[in-house]
Scaffold this motif. Structure first.
Motif, PDB file in Angstrom:
ATOM      1  N   VAL A   4       8.272   8.812  -6.925  1.00 48.50           N
ATOM      2  CA  VAL A   4       7.061   7.992  -7.012  1.00 48.50           C
ATOM      3  C   VAL A   4       7.418   6.608  -7.551  1.00 48.50           C
ATOM      4  O   VAL A   4       6.864   5.599  -7.114  1.00 48.50           O
ATOM      5  N   LEU A   5       8.347   6.556  -8.471  1.00 47.21           N
ATOM      6  CA  LEU A   5       8.748   5.273  -9.053  1.00 47.21           C
ATOM      7  C   LEU A   5       9.378   4.369  -7.990  1.00 47.21           C
ATOM      8  O   LEU A   5       9.083   3.175  -7.940  1.00 47.21           O
ATOM      9  N   ASP A   6      10.220   4.914  -7.133  1.00 48.35           N
ATOM     10  CA  ASP A   6      10.870   4.126  -6.096  1.00 48.35           C
ATOM     11  C   ASP A   6      10.101   4.103  -4.794  1.00 48.35           C
ATOM     12  O   ASP A   6      10.539   3.449  -3.835  1.00 48.35           O
ATOM     13  N   GLN A   7       8.979   4.811  -4.682  1.00 48.78           N
ATOM     14  CA  GLN A   7       8.146   4.882  -3.494  1.00 48.78           C
ATOM     15  C   GLN A   7       8.950   5.403  -2.288  1.00 48.78           C
ATOM     16  O   GLN A   7       8.873   4.876  -1.190  1.00 48.78           O
ATOM     17  N   VAL A   8       9.725   6.493  -2.513  1.00 50.23           N
ATOM     18  CA  VAL A   8      10.513   7.143  -1.466  1.00 50.23           C
ATOM     19  C   VAL A   8       9.937   8.520  -1.278  1.00 50.23           C
ATOM     20  O   VAL A   8       9.939   9.355  -2.170  1.00 50.23           O
ATOM     21  N   PHE A   9       9.429   8.775  -0.054  1.00 49.04           N
ATOM     22  CA  PHE A   9       8.794  10.072   0.229  1.00 49.04           C
ATOM     23  C   PHE A   9       9.424  10.674   1.489  1.00 49.04           C
ATOM     24  O   PHE A   9       9.755   9.957   2.429  1.00 49.04           O
ATOM     25  N   LEU A  10       9.513  11.995   1.515  1.00 51.76           N
ATOM     26  CA  LEU A  10       9.983  12.704   2.716  1.00 51.76           C
ATOM     27  C   LEU A  10       8.805  12.943   3.630  1.00 51.76           C
ATOM     28  O   LEU A  10       7.747  13.384   3.226  1.00 51.76           O
ATOM     29  N   ILE A  11       8.982  12.620   4.887  1.00 56.74           N
ATOM     30  CA  ILE A  11       7.910  12.807   5.840  1.00 56.74           C
ATOM     31  C   ILE A  11       8.274  13.929   6.794  1.00 56.74           C
ATOM     32  O   ILE A  11       9.314  14.060   7.278  1.00 56.74           O
TER      33      ILE A  11
END
Length: 132
Positions: free
Chosen positions: A125-132
């Motif tokens: 969440v801090l780096d705004q990296v999400f698995l889609i």
């Protein structure tokens, strides 16, 4: 556990002997080409079109009886009647059965008492990296 397996094997062998010596009859009554009744262990019901007496011929009815005969004699053999190949096979099966149910050694889990580190913040969440 051995007692349960022994009872299961004894019961299955008893059923095998019972069904191999069982014999029964299947009676079928046809009226023309149509099957009217099928009976196992009893007589088949008729359609009521039979004629009584030896001088009157049957018009269209036919009775069919199938006999399924079981084994009449059981062969009782002793251990001394076995030849060398059968004795070797019996010895191998017995050895594999006895040694096939040995307990496995207890597994050691090296990270059993390891506690993971505490998370201070959620990095995804801090780096705004999400698995889609």
């Amino acid at each position: 556990m051995k007692n349960g397996i022994h009872k299961l094997c004894s019961f299955s062998l008893a059923l095998l002997v019972l069904f191999s010596t069982l014999s029964f009859t299947v009676e079928k009554h046809y009226c023309g080409d149509t099957l009217v009744d099928v009976a196992i262990f009893s007589e088949a019901k008729t359609c009521g079109m039979e004629m009584d007496g030896p001088e009157k011929p049957k018009p269209c009815c036919d009775d069919e009886v199938d006999v399924v005969e079981g084994q009449n004699e059981l062969k009782l053999s002793s251990f001394e009647d076995l030849d060398l190949k059968q004795l070797q096979f019996l010895a191998v099966i017995t050895y594999a059965y006895i040694n096939g149910f040995q307990d496995l050694p207890k597994e050691t889990i090296p990270h059993k008492n390891y506690a993971p580190p505490n998370l201070v913040c959620d990095i995804q969440v801090l780096d705004q990296v999400f698995l889609i």
